[in-house]
Design an enzyme around this catalytic site. Structure first.
Site, short mmCIF file in Angstrom:
data_model
loop_
_atom_site.label_atom_id
_atom_site.label_comp_id
_atom_site.label_asym_id
_atom_site.label_seq_id
_atom_site.Cartn_x
_atom_site.Cartn_y
_atom_site.Cartn_z
CD GLN A 197 -48.70 -34.87 -7.08
OE1 GLN A 197 -49.63 -35.30 -7.77
NE2 GLN A 197 -47.44 -35.19 -7.30
CE1 TYR A 236 -37.33 -30.78 -14.08
CE2 TYR A 236 -36.36 -32.49 -12.71
CZ TYR A 236 -36.41 -31.81 -13.90
OH TYR A 236 -35.56 -32.15 -14.92
CD GLU A 255 -40.30 -24.98 -9.84
OE1 GLU A 255 -40.54 -24.54 -10.99
OE2 GLU A 255 -40.42 -26.18 -9.51
CG ASP A 289 -43.06 -34.67 -8.64
OD1 ASP A 289 -43.47 -35.30 -9.64
OD2 ASP A 289 -43.82 -34.16 -7.80
CB CYS A 306 -47.87 -38.03 -13.44
SG CYS A 306 -47.31 -36.75 -14.59
#
Length: 375
Positions: A219, A245, A265, A304, A331
């Protein structure tokens, strides 16, 4: 072609919305709702046209002079011509409108925000070295033309120090003449295969030191990241958490002391860093779309994903787990809305939603949507 346009709304991508004389929708860069502008078409599609503001005939009271001298060239920021309170209001109104299109029974929290300048801790520069002189640049909007910079108003202070004195590098140390950088506690990471750490202190979820690299996602607004972590922690239900994720394990690191956490992941460097950041979490090395729902149990699922959103089969996979709660961190509004509609077909509806303004001066935002099934 030039047109006088009345701006009636604010849309995805930060465009002002209007109508051309032929009835086609106009997406107008550099405008504000309520203004009348003279605009030029720069790109035309079947159902809409993208336009650039050339002159302000009737300006909004919310218009200000951009503080960046590269504003009309650089493609990084596109809302610097309006006050920050206006940016926040317009972005949140668009967010609320989209969420209510899925369900009207949603508790939408007030937007969360922090500093509107010097907030960004991760960035990718274009790098050019000539006669041992180094120039860092960004790109023009929708172009490959370089815009040289010596300061960026949205980059944090460590990155701006880096911009002033960039290192001399060999071509093989770059990625297609680009240089990815991230601010850490001690330095700006720009070299491949180098690891640093970032300390994060939240109000409700404690503190962590997370190992990071400039080669993987993390981030980019460290001022708001603690508030995002607190939000996630407040939405958890049950004991078993599935973190999809999961990246370097940011969310899992704050949850693993209290919950049974499994993180998924596929990126090898992310997994290497996650192994340094996590002590109790179970790791699954896989792409999310290839998971077998028979192998998992979860009370809460966190997703995410990248801007592209969830792969086609992932909402169905999550729904087969019958979690009490799904937490979607996004996002990019268009793919979020696509995926929320798919979850709706499986009976999961938004219950709480909030916009976090991770990217002031730009049309981008971060948002969190908590979903559950009606009993």
């Amino acid at each position: 072609m030039y047109s006088t346009l009345s701006i009636t709304d604010f849309g995805q991508g930060g465009y002002g919305i209007s109508k051309l004389p032929n009835g086609k929708t106009a997406l107008v860069l550099g405008s504000i709702p309520g203004e009348t502008v003279c605009a030029q078409i720069i790109e035309e599609k079947n159902t809409y046209a993208i336009c650039k503001t050339l002159d302000i005939i009737s300006p909004s009271k919310d218009r200000i002079a951009p503080i960046c001298r590269n504003y009309n060239k650089c493609g990084g920021c596109s809302l610097m011509h309006m006050t920050y309170s206006t940016q926040l209001k317009l972005k949140n109104e668009l967010f609320v409108k989209n969420i209510y299109s899925i369900s009207s029974n949603v508790d939408i929290l007030p937007p969360i925000y922090s500093s509107d300048y010097n907030y960004r801790s991760r960035v990718r520069f274009n790098y050019l070295a000539k006669n041992k002189k180094i120039q860092l640049s960004f790109l023009e909007n929708k172009s490959s033309v370089l815009v040289p910079i010596n300061f960026c108003h949205i980059c944090d202070f460590k990155l701006n120090d880096f911009i002033k004195s960039p290192p001399l590098l060999n071509p093989w140390e770059l990625d297609k003449a680009q240089l990815s950088c991230i601010s850490t506690d001690n330095e700006v990471l720009y070299e491949k295969n180098k690891i640093g750490y970032i300390s994060i202190t939240t109000e409700n979820m404690g503190s962590r030191k997370l190992y990071v690299s400039n080669q993987v996602f993390f981030q980019s607004n460290l001022l708001l990241l603690p508030k995002l972590v607190d939000l996630i922690g407040g939405f958890i239900t049950g004991e078993k958490v599935l973190d999809l994720y999961s990246g370097v394990g940011t969310f899992s690191s704050f949850l693993e002391d209290k919950y049974s956490v499994t993180s998924v992941e596929i990126n090898k460097l992310c997994l290497k860093l996650a192994n340094m950041n996590l002590k109790k979490t179970e790791f699954i090395t896989s792409s999310v779309e290839h998971l077998n729902p028979l192998n998992f149990k979860a009370d809460t699922v966190i997703v995410d994903p990248p801007r592209t959103g969830l792969e086609k089969n992932v909402p169905g996979f999550i729904s087969l787990l019958t979690p009490k709660t799904i937490i979607y961190v996004s996002c990019f509004m268009p793919t979020l809305m696509r995926d929320l509609n798919i979850f709706k077909s499986f009976g999961y509806l938004p219950k709480t939603a909030v916009m976090l303004d991770f990217y002031p001066q730009t049309p981008h935002l971060e948002c969190v949507v908590m979903m559950s099934r009606d009993k």
